[in-house]
Write a protein that holds these residues in place. Structure first.
Motif, PDB file in Angstrom:
ATOM      1  N   VAL A  95       7.898   3.591  39.376  1.00 52.43           N
ATOM      2  CA  VAL A  95       8.588   4.048  40.151  1.00 52.43           C
ATOM      3  C   VAL A  95       9.514   4.864  39.138  1.00 52.43           C
ATOM      4  O   VAL A  95      10.350   5.891  39.515  1.00 52.43           O
ATOM      5  N   ILE A  96       9.871   4.904  38.041  1.00 54.23           N
ATOM      6  CA  ILE A  96      10.651   5.227  37.105  1.00 54.23           C
ATOM      7  C   ILE A  96      10.047   6.442  36.965  1.00 54.23           C
ATOM      8  O   ILE A  96      10.838   7.720  37.267  1.00 54.23           O
ATOM      9  N   LYS A  97       9.279   6.768  36.971  1.00 52.57           N
ATOM     10  CA  LYS A  97       8.779   7.728  36.335  1.00 52.57           C
ATOM     11  C   LYS A  97       7.639   8.753  37.406  1.00 52.57           C
ATOM     12  O   LYS A  97       8.750   9.842  37.675  1.00 52.57           O
ATOM     13  N   HIS A  98       7.423   8.389  38.395  1.00 51.00           N
ATOM     14  CA  HIS A  98       6.755   9.126  39.804  1.00 51.00           C
ATOM     15  C   HIS A  98       7.711   9.369  40.129  1.00 51.00           C
ATOM     16  O   HIS A  98       7.794  10.390  41.297  1.00 51.00           O
ATOM     17  N   ALA A  99       8.875   8.909  40.637  1.00 47.58           N
ATOM     18  CA  ALA A  99      10.260   8.779  41.903  1.00 47.58           C
ATOM     19  C   ALA A  99      11.158   9.170  41.563  1.00 47.58           C
ATOM     20  O   ALA A  99      12.556   8.910  41.950  1.00 47.58           O
ATOM     21  N   LEU A 100      12.051   9.084  40.042  1.00 45.92           N
ATOM     22  CA  LEU A 100      12.120  10.043  39.365  1.00 45.92           C
ATOM     23  C   LEU A 100      13.412   9.037  39.839  1.00 45.92           C
ATOM     24  O   LEU A 100      14.528   9.137  40.319  1.00 45.92           O
ATOM     25  N   ALA A 158       4.648  -0.812  44.924  1.00 49.75           N
ATOM     26  CA  ALA A 158       4.987   0.525  44.118  1.00 49.75           C
ATOM     27  C   ALA A 158       4.347   1.787  44.707  1.00 49.75           C
ATOM     28  O   ALA A 158       5.014   2.312  45.324  1.00 49.75           O
ATOM     29  N   ARG A 159       2.986   1.162  45.417  1.00 49.49           N
ATOM     30  CA  ARG A 159       2.341   2.760  45.693  1.00 49.49           C
ATOM     31  C   ARG A 159       3.667   3.266  46.974  1.00 49.49           C
ATOM     32  O   ARG A 159       3.704   3.973  47.519  1.00 49.49           O
ATOM     33  N   GLU A 160       3.599   1.423  48.012  1.00 47.72           N
ATOM     34  CA  GLU A 160       3.817   1.897  49.246  1.00 47.72           C
ATOM     35  C   GLU A 160       5.669   2.044  49.172  1.00 47.72           C
ATOM     36  O   GLU A 160       5.841   3.428  50.283  1.00 47.72           O
ATOM     37  N   VAL A 183       6.197  10.386  47.899  1.00 42.25           N
ATOM     38  CA  VAL A 183       6.555  10.360  46.269  1.00 42.25           C
ATOM     39  C   VAL A 183       4.512   9.761  46.869  1.00 42.25           C
ATOM     40  O   VAL A 183       4.495   8.620  46.692  1.00 42.25           O
ATOM     41  N   VAL A 184       3.973  10.760  45.910  1.00 33.43           N
ATOM     42  CA  VAL A 184       2.343  10.530  45.474  1.00 33.43           C
ATOM     43  C   VAL A 184       1.932   9.732  44.340  1.00 33.43           C
ATOM     44  O   VAL A 184       2.497  10.172  43.236  1.00 33.43           O
ATOM     45  N   ILE A 185       1.412   9.135  44.038  1.00 29.21           N
ATOM     46  CA  ILE A 185       2.145   7.582  42.640  1.00 29.21           C
ATOM     47  C   ILE A 185      -0.534   8.052  42.282  1.00 29.21           C
ATOM     48  O   ILE A 185      -0.779   8.054  43.341  1.00 29.21           O
ATOM     49  N   PRO A 186       0.374   8.612  40.898  1.00 27.80           N
ATOM     50  CA  PRO A 186      -1.681   7.533  40.329  1.00 27.80           C
ATOM     51  C   PRO A 186      -2.285   6.359  41.327  1.00 27.80           C
ATOM     52  O   PRO A 186      -1.678   5.744  41.264  1.00 27.80           O
ATOM     53  N   GLU A 187      -3.790   7.115  40.895  1.00 26.79           N
ATOM     54  CA  GLU A 187      -4.866   5.390  41.107  1.00 26.79           C
ATOM     55  C   GLU A 187      -4.356   4.657  39.750  1.00 26.79           C
ATOM     56  O   GLU A 187      -4.180   4.664  39.038  1.00 26.79           O
ATOM     57  N   ARG A 216      -0.768   5.340  32.981  1.00 25.13           N
ATOM     58  CA  ARG A 216      -0.755   4.678  31.774  1.00 25.13           C
ATOM     59  C   ARG A 216      -0.556   3.100  31.161  1.00 25.13           C
ATOM     60  O   ARG A 216       0.975   3.159  31.366  1.00 25.13           O
ATOM     61  N   ARG A 217      -1.165   2.575  30.265  1.00 27.18           N
ATOM     62  CA  ARG A 217      -0.199   0.825  30.308  1.00 27.18           C
ATOM     63  C   ARG A 217      -0.556   0.246  29.074  1.00 27.18           C
ATOM     64  O   ARG A 217      -2.293   1.397  27.979  1.00 27.18           O
ATOM     65  N   GLY A 218       0.168  -0.120  28.804  1.00 22.88           N
ATOM     66  CA  GLY A 218       0.465  -0.925  26.899  1.00 22.88           C
ATOM     67  C   GLY A 218       0.561   0.209  26.199  1.00 22.88           C
ATOM     68  O   GLY A 218       0.261   0.636  25.158  1.00 22.88           O
TER      69      GLY A 218
END
Length: 87
Positions: A7-12, A44-46, A53-57, A62-64
């Motif tokens: 949410v922070i990265k993709h929904a600003l 998070a996607r919903e 806002v569309v987020i990647p699959e 990126r994780r870890g």
């Protein structure tokens, strides 16, 4: 940080809510959790889709690792904002 970083990265998302005051001011590294369940991702996607806002699959997130830097500037106690109770 588990799924909230999506949410922070993709929904600003521009504000973080905490139940305690923070005296630190300056840069903080944002580290994405190594794991993210399908249920966490779907929530998070919903949430993001509800804001257009569309987020990647899930597989391509990126994780870890450190995924960004934020700067803590101010702290307000009891302030209402768009993000309360949503993430």
């Amino acid at each position: 940080m588990r799924v909230n970083y999506i949410v922070i990265k993709h929904a600003l998302k521009d504000i973080e809510n905490r139940g305690w005051p923070i005296n630190y001011r300056g840069d903080i590294l944002i580290h994405a959790a190594k794991t993210c369940t399908k249920k966490e991702y779907q929530l998070a996607r919903e949430f993001c889709q509800g804001m257009g806002v569309v987020i990647p699959e899930l597989i391509s997130l990126r994780r870890g690792q450190v995924i960004g830097i934020v700067t803590t500037r101010i702290s307000h106690e009891g302030e209402k904002n768009t993000w309360i109770s949503q993430t």
